[in-house]
Design an enzyme around this catalytic site. Structure first.
Site, short mmCIF file in Angstrom:
data_model
loop_
_atom_site.label_atom_id
_atom_site.label_comp_id
_atom_site.label_asym_id
_atom_site.label_seq_id
_atom_site.Cartn_x
_atom_site.Cartn_y
_atom_site.Cartn_z
N ASP A 301 0.85 -1.18 0.00
CA ASP A 301 0.00 0.00 0.00
C ASP A 301 0.89 1.23 0.00
OD1 ASP A 301 -2.12 1.70 0.09
OD2 ASP A 301 -2.96 0.95 1.96
N ASP A 540 -2.06 -3.04 6.45
CA ASP A 540 -2.28 -2.63 7.83
C ASP A 540 -3.76 -2.58 8.21
OD1 ASP A 540 -3.07 -0.51 6.30
OD2 ASP A 540 -1.70 0.97 7.19
N ASP A 544 -7.24 -5.23 4.07
CA ASP A 544 -6.12 -5.98 3.51
C ASP A 544 -6.13 -7.46 3.91
OD1 ASP A 544 -4.95 -3.68 2.34
OD2 ASP A 544 -4.06 -3.13 4.26
#
Length: 782
Positions: A301, A540, A544
């Protein structure tokens, strides 16, 4: 379920908490990250190899050949070392898990307590302030706040929450303070429902584990029939005594057992767990270290990897000339220091303009995501407002849209600084009518200082990076480009990808993916794996989790959601992606060294198995005793393999684990087998006594094994030279001073006349087999 009344001043009583706990209305017990000490000890003691060694030791004991039981002592030492290393790794993991475990602030009996998230009960009153993660679904009971739900939805825009609004587990408080009543616990939480689809058992995709288990099964199946037939041959055909037949058979079977290979693997991986802890990495699954070494694609990310998750003010562009840039900067500082908002944008402006002019404020309007601006009316200085230009100026901002669009194309966010000489209207909540723009503030995500170096490392290592984000693809691509990501201009908006086929094509073409949903993240990982890639995923958020679970190696940031940390194999405790090169390098060190050292154990096991089968058809007695194998294993295999397995090694991984170790093992195995068979053939005419034949076989085998160790130690450095020389000297000293103990007789002229040609022959055979395997057979395999 009967709900308890909300009291935001006292919270639940101790008795109410106890009742809720007894009813099972509790968030849930924390999962154990590691095995208990007892489980580790039992796992290392009760193994097929230890049971086999115990049986073989009992057989040798039964015939009174006590010195040949030394291999039992080696097995005990191996077990102790294995337990020690795994317990050490367990303590490291437990310690780091304790440090990283989240806490909740709850109100009980009128007092605030810090408790484990797992101890929250239904109807608890949570105290939530800026920066807190919401650990259970709840309803705002008093106060107000702004919430970032990006870990749930992937969208980073804050949402205002007032009394009666719902707060979802997994989101963060951006600003404000409130007390909220817990309405869901455990599996009923919103985040738990999302992550529920990730709670399936995924087999560990470990090539090492599969290879070792295959080797163990093959040799395990061969042990019993080979042992029985060899014992029958020794007793009936060779006319050996019962004691001699037992000792010879046990010697053959002890050599076939590759118990050191399993121990070596456990120790190398456990040592890596401890080493990685020094880089603030918590390893929650042992074999994930292997997958790290094999990773060729990393999905990441933008936030927490390329950027710090914080904003920075790049520049200020004045729109009028009646105020100097210094005066405008003082106005920004006055507003941000007066309001004391803790959101990333306000913190960035305070960092850019750190000198508070100390202006007297008459009224304030804090920022909210609904109005998109904040401001302060100052005595003697008028009203200053900072926020989104279209919300402050309305249609009058149209003339500045072009500047805003250009900034957005570069990945920047634009704020307007406006001024009025009048105070706020409508009870101090509406903008003055004569508000005028005076400057534009350009902000961007702060790129990590280590980002460029980290991204370059992976580019140099031929590791492909895919940036997957819920933000705008254009914004993410521009940030990635500034950070130095290769092919950052290859971006796609994931809202245009509707089918699995389109996603499959996109992962082959694009580097940056924007506006990605949690389900699409999962599909991207699956598509990469379907193309044959070994995929690592960093994340995080709750959004996800599905992709993390599906990836070959999942890596979570400690600052992220509990759900992401729970399903991940590795947790970065400092939430810094810059640790990744160290972690990948550690994985490569472990697996490269393990491959090199494993070949030594495999040579012994293959040699012993082939030789045992050969001696079923040879009339002579088996030429080795268990204690002789113990000596050779310790000096030429055991100690060197552990030393070599723990040294630095950053070579890239090539090929498959099984093929690599077989490739290294075959030349040595064949050389040792043919050397011993040649010795037996020569002895058919020379007729050396058994003791001298056995000694000659040990010397010949030792020379061949040290020749193999010489090659394994290449390239030589000071440590390798010391290791090799020490092992050779140790064997010579053991032969000279402890020959009787190891059933070795002094060398005489006939023995030397036989050994010298055979030693030269073994060197020639080793070079021939090495050339044959490396240059011909393995070329065809590859």
């Amino acid at each position: 379920m009967e709900r308890l009344p909300t009291d935001t001043q006292t919270g639940l009583s101790r008795e109410e908490v106890r009742t809720r706990t007894q009813q099972g209305l509790i968030n849930g017990e924390e999962e154990m990250k590691t095995q208990s000490v007892g489980q580790i000890v039992r796992k290392n003691i009760i193994t097929p190899f230890n049971i086999l060694n115990l049986i073989l030791g009992a057989l040798v004991f039964s015939v009174g050949s006590y010195k040949n039981m030394l291999f039992i002592g080696v097995a005990v030492c191996n077990t102790i070392v294995g337990c020690f290393q795994e317990i050490r790794a367990k303590k490291t993991i437990d310690k780091l898990s304790l440090i990283s475990s989240p806490k909740a602030h709850v109100l009980r009996d009128g007092k605030l307590w810090d408790i484990s998230v797992s101890h929250i009960v239904l109807d608890d009153i949570l105290q939530l302030t800026t920066g807190n993660q919401i650990c259970s679904d709840c309803v705002v009971a008093s106060g107000s706040c702004e919430v970032n739900e990006s870990l749930i939805t992937g969208e980073s825009d804050p949402i205002v929450k007032q009394v009666g609004d719902h707060l979802l587990s997994g989101s963060f408080i951006v600003s404000g303070t409130c007390r909220a009543q817990v309405e869901h616990v455990g599996k009923e939480n919103y985040a738990a429902k999302i992550t529920g689809s990730a709670k399936y058992v995924k087999k560990t995709n470990s090539e090492i584990m599969k290879s070792i288990n295959l080797i163990i099964r093959i040799i395990g199946f061969a042990l019993i029939p080979v042992g029985l037939v060899l014992f029958y041959k020794e007793m009936v055909v060779s006319n050996s005594s019962y004691a001699q037949a037992i000792v010879s058979t046990v010697a053959a079977l002890v050599g076939m057992v590759p118990e050191g290979l399993v121990l070596l693997t456990s120790i190398v991986l456990a040592s890596s767990v401890v080493r990685l802890s020094f880089h603030n990495a918590l390893v929650q699954e042992l074999y994930s270290i292997e997958m790290l070494a094999r990773v060729d694609t990393i999905c990441l990310d933008k936030t927490g990897t390329i950027t710090e998750g914080a904003m920075q003010v790049d520049e200020m562009e004045p729109l009028i000339n009646t105020l100097t840039p210094e005066q405008m900067g003082a106005a920004v500082a006055a507003v941000t220091f007066t309001l004391q908002d803790q959101n990333p944008t306000a913190q960035a402006m305070r960092e850019k303009y750190p000198d508070n002019p100390g202006w007297e404020s008459l009224s304030t309007v804090p920022f909210s995501s609904a109005r998109k601006w904040s401001g302060v009316n100052f005595a003697d200085h008028g009203t200053f407002v900072i926020g989104a230009g279209e919300f402050i100026m309305g249609e009058r901002f149209a003339s500045l849209h072009e500047k805003e669009d250009k900034a957005a194309a570069k990945g920047q966010r634009v704020l307007l600084l406006a001024h009025s000489s009048l105070p706020f209207e409508a009870d101090g909540r509406e903008l003055p009518t004569d508000i005028q723009p005076i400057a534009l503030l350009y902000l961007s995500d702060r790129i990590r200082k280590s980002a460029r170096e980290t991204l370059q490392y992976f580019a140099d290592q031929n590791v492909d990076l895919k940036v997957i984000s819920g933000d705008s693809a254009v914004t993410v691509a521009n940030i990635a480009k500034k950070a130095g990501l290769e092919h950052a201009d290859r971006w796609v908006d994931a809202t245009t990808l509707h089918t699995n086929e389109e996603i499959q094509a996109a992962v082959r073409k694009y580097t940056v993916f924007g506006r990605v949903t949690p389900q699409q993240k999962l599909q991207i990982v699956k598509a990469l794996k379907a193309d044959g890639h070994t995929v690592a995923m960093t994340g995080d958020g709750v959004n996800d989790v599905l992709a993390l679970k599906e990836s070959d190696c999942s890596i979570a940031m400690a600052s992220g959601s509990d759900a992401a940390r729970t399903v991940s194999q590795i947790v970065l405790l400092d939430s810094d992606f810059a640790s990744m090169p160290h972690i990948v390098a550690e994985g490569r060190r472990s697996i490269n060294n393990l491959q090199r050292s494993s070949s030594l154990f495999l040579i012994k096991a293959f040699f012993s198995t082939i030789l045992a089968v050969c001696f079923i058809f040879i009339q002579s007695r088996y030429p080795f005793q268990p204690i002789q194998f113990t000596l050779l294993n310790a000096l030429a295999i055991g100690f060197p393999s552990f030393v070599l397995s723990l040294e630095p090694n950053r070579e890239r991984l090539h090929g498959r684990f099984m093929l690599n170790i077989i490739k290294k093992a075959i030349p040595g195995t064949l050389t040792m087998v043919f050397s011993v068979l040649l010795l037996e053939a020569v002895n058919f005419y020379v007729k050396l006594p058994y003791e001298q034949l056995s000694t000659a076989a040990v010397v010949l085998m030792a020379f061949t094994m040290f020749m193999i160790l010489f090659r394994v130690c290449m390239p030589f450095n000071g440590k390798h030279v010391l290791l090799f020389v020490t092992m050779c000297v140790a064997f010579v000293l053991a032969y000279i001073f402890m020959g009787n103990m190891f059933s070795l007789t002094p060398l005489n002229a006939p023995m030397l006349l036989i050994l010298l040609p055979l030693i030269f022959a073994s060197v020639s055979m080793f070079m021939m087999f090495l050339h044959l395997i490396e240059r011909i057979l393995m070329r065809r395999v590859n």
